[in-house]
Write a protein that holds these residues in place. Structure first.
Motif, PDB file in Angstrom:
ATOM      1  N   SER A   1       0.790  -1.238   0.000  1.00 10.46           N
ATOM      2  CA  SER A   1       0.000   0.000   0.000  1.00 10.46           C
ATOM      3  C   SER A   1       0.816   1.278   0.000  1.00 10.46           C
ATOM      4  O   SER A   1       0.274   2.358  -0.237  1.00 10.46           O
ATOM      5  CB  SER A   1      -0.910   0.014   1.234  1.00 10.46           C
TER       6      SER A   1
ATOM      7  N   VAL B   1      -5.764  -0.448   6.322  1.00 10.31           N
ATOM      8  CA  VAL B   1      -5.671  -0.449   4.865  1.00 10.31           C
ATOM      9  C   VAL B   1      -6.794  -1.350   4.365  1.00 10.31           C
ATOM     10  O   VAL B   1      -6.983  -2.459   4.874  1.00 10.31           O
ATOM     11  CB  VAL B   1      -4.304  -0.978   4.383  1.00 10.31           C
TER      12      VAL B   1
ATOM     13  N   LYS C   1      -8.530  -3.365   1.130  1.00 11.56           N
ATOM     14  CA  LYS C   1      -8.324  -3.914  -0.213  1.00 11.56           C
ATOM     15  C   LYS C   1      -9.674  -4.308  -0.784  1.00 11.56           C
ATOM     16  O   LYS C   1     -10.412  -5.089  -0.180  1.00 11.56           O
ATOM     17  CB  LYS C   1      -7.401  -5.133  -0.165  1.00 11.56           C
TER      18      LYS C   1
ATOM     19  N   ILE D   1      -6.397  -0.564  -3.506  1.00 10.00           N
ATOM     20  CA  ILE D   1      -5.759  -0.559  -2.189  1.00 10.00           C
ATOM     21  C   ILE D   1      -5.917   0.841  -1.610  1.00 10.00           C
ATOM     22  O   ILE D   1      -5.434   1.812  -2.195  1.00 10.00           O
ATOM     23  CB  ILE D   1      -4.258  -0.919  -2.279  1.00 10.00           C
TER      24      ILE D   1
ATOM     25  N   PRO E   1      -5.294   3.100   1.805  1.00  9.12           N
ATOM     26  CA  PRO E   1      -4.823   3.294   3.168  1.00  9.12           C
ATOM     27  C   PRO E   1      -5.498   4.525   3.790  1.00  9.12           C
ATOM     28  O   PRO E   1      -6.058   5.364   3.081  1.00  9.12           O
ATOM     29  CB  PRO E   1      -3.327   3.537   2.980  1.00  9.12           C
TER      30      PRO E   1
END
Length: 258
Positions: free
Chosen positions: A45, A52, A54, A59, A61
């Motif tokens: 990331s 974080v 997904k 992705i 953060p």
């Protein structure tokens, strides 16, 4: 399925878990191992801190970025108002919660950790090696004061007491902080208050002895009961209880980054 890379005891992660549950989204929790797991997280990331998220090839953060992504990608039950004035109030309060309230809450936890070695080990991620937990638990409580945390914590606690009083006033005649429906501001404040008093229900994979307990002088003060009652209702209405540590979407699995 959505994947949330996390520390179970992170109050910034808790903010995201509240939002995911409110929106009714199924997700898998992946507990990041301190050190090695965080290096893997950086490779994935670009960030070493949790949370974080997904989502397929996406992705994301940072808890604020995750919240904004979820509201755009999964617009049912929006958490950011469309009205410009309410939107501004919501985003401003969320930023305050992230950058001031949540940080002061974390500082307040330092005092409690200094007083209770069991708490020091409990707040560590579940994947922390046993030898490290033993070392952390063995740190003398007086060391926290000798490191100069005393004045910092005193100021942080005073700020939190002032903040909770203000929040109680806001919630005196309305169900939520901004509108008559929960918004990002509510989930940020509720999630980031986790260390002040841990939720009593089966929402977190933490020792039973921690549930309903919190910072002495805050969690047990009647003045702030309206705030914690409001937060408890938010949890009861929207946070999904854990089914079991091994059930999909409940207990965290170990990190596995391809």
């Amino acid at each position: 399925m959505l994947e949330l890379y996390q520390f179970e005891m992170s109050h910034y992660v808790e903010k995201v878990r509240l939002i995911l549950d409110y929106k009714g989204l199924t997700y898998r929790k992946i507990e990041v191992t301190p050190g090695i797991g965080q290096l893997d997280l950086v490779r994935m990331s670009g960030h070493r801190q949790v949370p974080v998220l997904k989502d397929g090839n996406e992705i994301i953060p940072d808890s604020t970025a995750i919240a904004e992504y979820l509201d755009k990608q999964y617009p049912d039950k929006p958490i950011i108002p469309s009205d410009p004035q309410l939107r501004g109030q919501c985003l401003l309060m969320e930023q305050w919660a992230d950058e001031i309230f949540g940080i002061n809450v974390r500082k307040c936890l330092i005092t409690a950790m200094g007083q209770d070695s069991r708490l020091r080990t409990s707040v560590l991620p579940s994947t922390t090696p046993d030898i490290l937990k033993t070392l952390v638990g063995a740190v003398p409580g007086d060391l926290f004061s000798s490191l100069g945390f005393g004045g910092i914590v005193k100021d942080a606690k005073a700020a939190i007491e002032h903040n909770l009083t203000a929040l109680c006033f806001i919630l005196m005649h309305q169900p939520y902080l901004i509108t008559d429906q929960p918004t990002l501001a509510d989930f940020a404040v509720a999630g980031l208050s986790m260390y002040l008093k841990f939720p009593e229900g089966n929402y977190l994979n933490i020792p039973e002895s921690l549930k309903g307990k919190g910072i002495p002088g805050i969690a047990d003060v009647g003045t702030f009961e309206p705030f914690f009652s409001w937060r408890d209702k938010l949890y009861a209405d929207y946070r999904k209880p854990l089914i079991s540590a091994s059930s999909s979407g409940s207990g965290p699995t170990s990190i596995d980054i391809e």
